[in-house]
Design a protein around this motif. Structure first.
Motif, PDB file in Angstrom:
ATOM      1  N   SER A 146      -3.605  -1.822  -6.530  1.00 29.12           N
ATOM      2  CA  SER A 146      -3.461  -1.367  -5.139  1.00 29.12           C
ATOM      3  C   SER A 146      -2.270  -2.024  -4.461  1.00 29.12           C
ATOM      4  CB  SER A 146      -4.731  -1.673  -4.346  1.00 29.12           C
ATOM      5  OG  SER A 146      -5.833  -1.018  -4.912  1.00 29.12           O
ATOM      6  N   ASN A 147      -2.089  -3.323  -4.688  1.00 25.46           N
ATOM      7  CA  ASN A 147      -0.938  -4.007  -4.099  1.00 25.46           C
ATOM      8  C   ASN A 147       0.363  -3.402  -4.601  1.00 25.46           C
ATOM      9  OD1 ASN A 147      -2.310  -5.809  -2.471  1.00 25.46           O
ATOM     10  ND2 ASN A 147      -2.338  -7.426  -3.996  1.00 25.46           N
ATOM     11  N   TYR A 148       0.434  -3.129  -5.899  1.00 26.10           N
ATOM     12  CA  TYR A 148       1.649  -2.543  -6.472  1.00 26.10           C
ATOM     13  C   TYR A 148       1.939  -1.181  -5.835  1.00 26.10           C
ATOM     14  CZ  TYR A 148       5.048  -0.707  -9.716  1.00 26.10           C
ATOM     15  OH  TYR A 148       6.186  -0.160 -10.250  1.00 26.10           O
ATOM     16  N   LEU A 149       0.941  -0.334  -5.782  1.00 26.26           N
ATOM     17  CA  LEU A 149       1.143   1.002  -5.221  1.00 26.26           C
ATOM     18  C   LEU A 149       1.523   0.937  -3.741  1.00 26.26           C
ATOM     19  CD1 LEU A 149      -1.817   2.897  -6.926  1.00 26.26           C
ATOM     20  CD2 LEU A 149       0.631   3.129  -7.440  1.00 26.26           C
ATOM     21  N   ALA A 150       0.819   0.123  -2.968  1.00 22.29           N
ATOM     22  CA  ALA A 150       1.118   0.007  -1.535  1.00 22.29           C
ATOM     23  C   ALA A 150       2.511  -0.568  -1.299  1.00 22.29           C
ATOM     24  CB  ALA A 150       0.059  -0.851  -0.846  1.00 22.29           C
ATOM     25  N   ALA A 151       2.910  -1.536  -2.111  1.00 22.15           N
ATOM     26  CA  ALA A 151       4.236  -2.149  -1.969  1.00 22.15           C
ATOM     27  C   ALA A 151       5.344  -1.150  -2.291  1.00 22.15           C
ATOM     28  CB  ALA A 151       4.357  -3.372  -2.868  1.00 22.15           C
ATOM     29  N   HIS A 152       5.005  -0.101  -3.037  1.00 19.50           N
ATOM     30  CA  HIS A 152       5.985   0.921  -3.398  1.00 19.50           C
ATOM     31  C   HIS A 152       5.813   2.204  -2.591  1.00 19.50           C
ATOM     32  CE1 HIS A 152       6.570  -1.821  -6.774  1.00 19.50           C
ATOM     33  NE2 HIS A 152       7.788  -1.306  -6.814  1.00 19.50           N
ATOM     34  N   GLY A 153       5.139   2.098  -1.447  1.00 18.70           N
ATOM     35  CA  GLY A 153       5.091   3.206  -0.502  1.00 18.70           C
ATOM     36  C   GLY A 153       3.930   4.177  -0.611  1.00 18.70           C
ATOM     37  N   TRP A 154       2.992   3.913  -1.497  1.00 17.55           N
ATOM     38  CA  TRP A 154       1.835   4.808  -1.633  1.00 17.55           C
ATOM     39  C   TRP A 154       0.777   4.470  -0.589  1.00 17.55           C
ATOM     40  CZ3 TRP A 154       1.115   8.609  -5.423  1.00 17.55           C
ATOM     41  CH2 TRP A 154       2.117   8.680  -6.394  1.00 17.55           C
ATOM     42  N   ASP A 155       0.042   5.469  -0.139  1.00 14.81           N
ATOM     43  CA  ASP A 155      -1.147   5.245   0.684  1.00 14.81           C
ATOM     44  C   ASP A 155      -2.311   5.044  -0.274  1.00 14.81           C
ATOM     45  OD1 ASP A 155       0.191   5.608   3.114  1.00 14.81           O
ATOM     46  OD2 ASP A 155      -0.133   7.772   3.058  1.00 14.81           O
ATOM     47  N   VAL A 156      -3.007   3.929  -0.132  1.00 16.55           N
ATOM     48  CA  VAL A 156      -4.109   3.581  -1.030  1.00 16.55           C
ATOM     49  C   VAL A 156      -5.375   3.396  -0.197  1.00 16.55           C
ATOM     50  CG1 VAL A 156      -4.965   1.883  -2.694  1.00 16.55           C
ATOM     51  CG2 VAL A 156      -2.512   2.408  -2.595  1.00 16.55           C
ATOM     52  N   TYR A 157      -6.460   3.982  -0.672  1.00 17.72           N
ATOM     53  CA  TYR A 157      -7.750   3.850  -0.006  1.00 17.72           C
ATOM     54  C   TYR A 157      -8.784   3.375  -1.018  1.00 17.72           C
ATOM     55  CZ  TYR A 157      -5.720   6.395   3.862  1.00 17.72           C
ATOM     56  OH  TYR A 157      -4.912   6.765   4.902  1.00 17.72           O
ATOM     57  N   HIS A 158      -9.654   2.481  -0.585  1.00 10.45           N
ATOM     58  CA  HIS A 158     -10.748   1.995  -1.418  1.00 10.45           C
ATOM     59  C   HIS A 158     -12.021   2.704  -0.983  1.00 10.45           C
ATOM     60  CE1 HIS A 158      -8.269  -1.191  -3.044  1.00 10.45           C
ATOM     61  NE2 HIS A 158      -7.847  -1.417  -1.815  1.00 10.45           N
ATOM     62  N   ILE A 159     -12.716   3.300  -1.948  1.00  8.99           N
ATOM     63  CA  ILE A 159     -14.001   3.926  -1.669  1.00  8.99           C
ATOM     64  C   ILE A 159     -15.047   2.833  -1.805  1.00  8.99           C
ATOM     65  CG2 ILE A 159     -15.632   5.699  -2.381  1.00  8.99           C
ATOM     66  CD1 ILE A 159     -13.157   7.176  -3.590  1.00  8.99           C
ATOM     67  N   MET A 160     -15.677   2.511  -0.678  1.00 13.34           N
ATOM     68  CA  MET A 160     -16.591   1.374  -0.615  1.00 13.34           C
ATOM     69  C   MET A 160     -17.815   1.736   0.214  1.00 13.34           C
ATOM     70  SD  MET A 160     -13.649  -1.439   0.360  1.00 13.34           S
ATOM     71  CE  MET A 160     -14.799  -2.783   0.527  1.00 13.34           C
ATOM     72  N   GLN A 161     -18.771   0.820   0.251  1.00 18.18           N
ATOM     73  CA  GLN A 161     -19.909   0.945   1.157  1.00 18.18           C
ATOM     74  C   GLN A 161     -19.720  -0.036   2.305  1.00 18.18           C
ATOM     75  OE1 GLN A 161     -23.477   0.197  -1.094  1.00 18.18           O
ATOM     76  NE2 GLN A 161     -23.790   2.383  -1.427  1.00 18.18           N
ATOM     77  N   HIS A 183      -5.923   0.377   2.212  1.00 17.37           N
ATOM     78  CA  HIS A 183      -5.495  -0.895   1.620  1.00 17.37           C
ATOM     79  C   HIS A 183      -4.388  -1.511   2.477  1.00 17.37           C
ATOM     80  CE1 HIS A 183      -4.861  -3.840  -1.519  1.00 17.37           C
ATOM     81  NE2 HIS A 183      -3.556  -3.650  -1.373  1.00 17.37           N
ATOM     82  N   LYS A 184      -4.492  -2.810   2.700  1.00 12.88           N
ATOM     83  CA  LYS A 184      -3.460  -3.561   3.428  1.00 12.88           C
ATOM     84  C   LYS A 184      -3.030  -4.727   2.553  1.00 12.88           C
ATOM     85  CE  LYS A 184      -5.637  -2.418   7.775  1.00 12.88           C
ATOM     86  NZ  LYS A 184      -6.631  -2.879   8.718  1.00 12.88           N
ATOM     87  N   LEU A 185      -1.739  -4.868   2.360  1.00  7.57           N
ATOM     88  CA  LEU A 185      -1.229  -5.965   1.543  1.00  7.57           C
ATOM     89  C   LEU A 185      -1.673  -7.311   2.115  1.00  7.57           C
ATOM     90  CD1 LEU A 185       2.397  -4.720   0.865  1.00  7.57           C
ATOM     91  CD2 LEU A 185       0.509  -4.832  -0.759  1.00  7.57           C
ATOM     92  N   GLY A 186      -2.180  -8.171   1.260  1.00  9.86           N
ATOM     93  CA  GLY A 186      -2.588  -9.509   1.668  1.00  9.86           C
ATOM     94  C   GLY A 186      -3.945  -9.589   2.348  1.00  9.86           C
ATOM     95  N   GLN A 187      -4.630  -8.467   2.479  1.00 11.07           N
ATOM     96  CA  GLN A 187      -5.919  -8.459   3.184  1.00 11.07           C
ATOM     97  C   GLN A 187      -6.979  -9.293   2.469  1.00 11.07           C
ATOM     98  OE1 GLN A 187      -7.515  -4.532   3.678  1.00 11.07           O
ATOM     99  NE2 GLN A 187      -9.170  -5.202   4.980  1.00 11.07           N
ATOM    100  N   TRP A 188      -6.969  -9.266   1.147  1.00 11.75           N
ATOM    101  CA  TRP A 188      -8.012  -9.970   0.387  1.00 11.75           C
ATOM    102  C   TRP A 188      -7.430 -11.004  -0.553  1.00 11.75           C
ATOM    103  CZ3 TRP A 188      -9.260  -4.354  -0.206  1.00 11.75           C
ATOM    104  CH2 TRP A 188     -10.132  -3.927   0.782  1.00 11.75           C
ATOM    105  N   GLY A 189      -6.421 -11.702  -0.125  1.00 15.91           N
ATOM    106  CA  GLY A 189      -5.825 -12.720  -0.987  1.00 15.91           C
ATOM    107  C   GLY A 189      -4.404 -13.015  -0.550  1.00 15.91           C
TER     108      GLY A 189
END
Length: 66
Positions: free
Chosen positions: A16-31, A42-48
């Motif tokens: 996710s970090n790789y894709l977001a850093a290269h301009g992709w919109d990334v979404y996590h399917i979660m509960q 997804h936000k870069l650096g959100q979980w680490g």
């Protein structure tokens, strides 16, 4: 698909970090805390550590400090 419930505990955080850093919109399917299915952006650096995008496009992470 992954069996881990949270991206921070899974290889998909790195992907996710790789894709977001290269301009992709990334979404996590979660509960959420009510058990509802949500799509979390997804936000870069959100979980680490905040990843660093090198000039050549490589994604690296800062060295751990004491």
């Amino acid at each position: 698909m992954c069996s881990e419930h949270h991206p921070a505990r899974c290889h998909r955080l790195i992907v996710s970090n790789y894709l977001a850093a290269h301009g992709w919109d990334v979404y996590h399917i979660m509960q959420n805390n009510k058990g509802e299915i949500i799509a979390t952006p997804h936000k870069l650096g959100q979980w680490g550590a905040m990843p660093i995008l090198e000039d050549d496009g490589e994604v690296v992470y800062p060295k751990e400090t004491d």
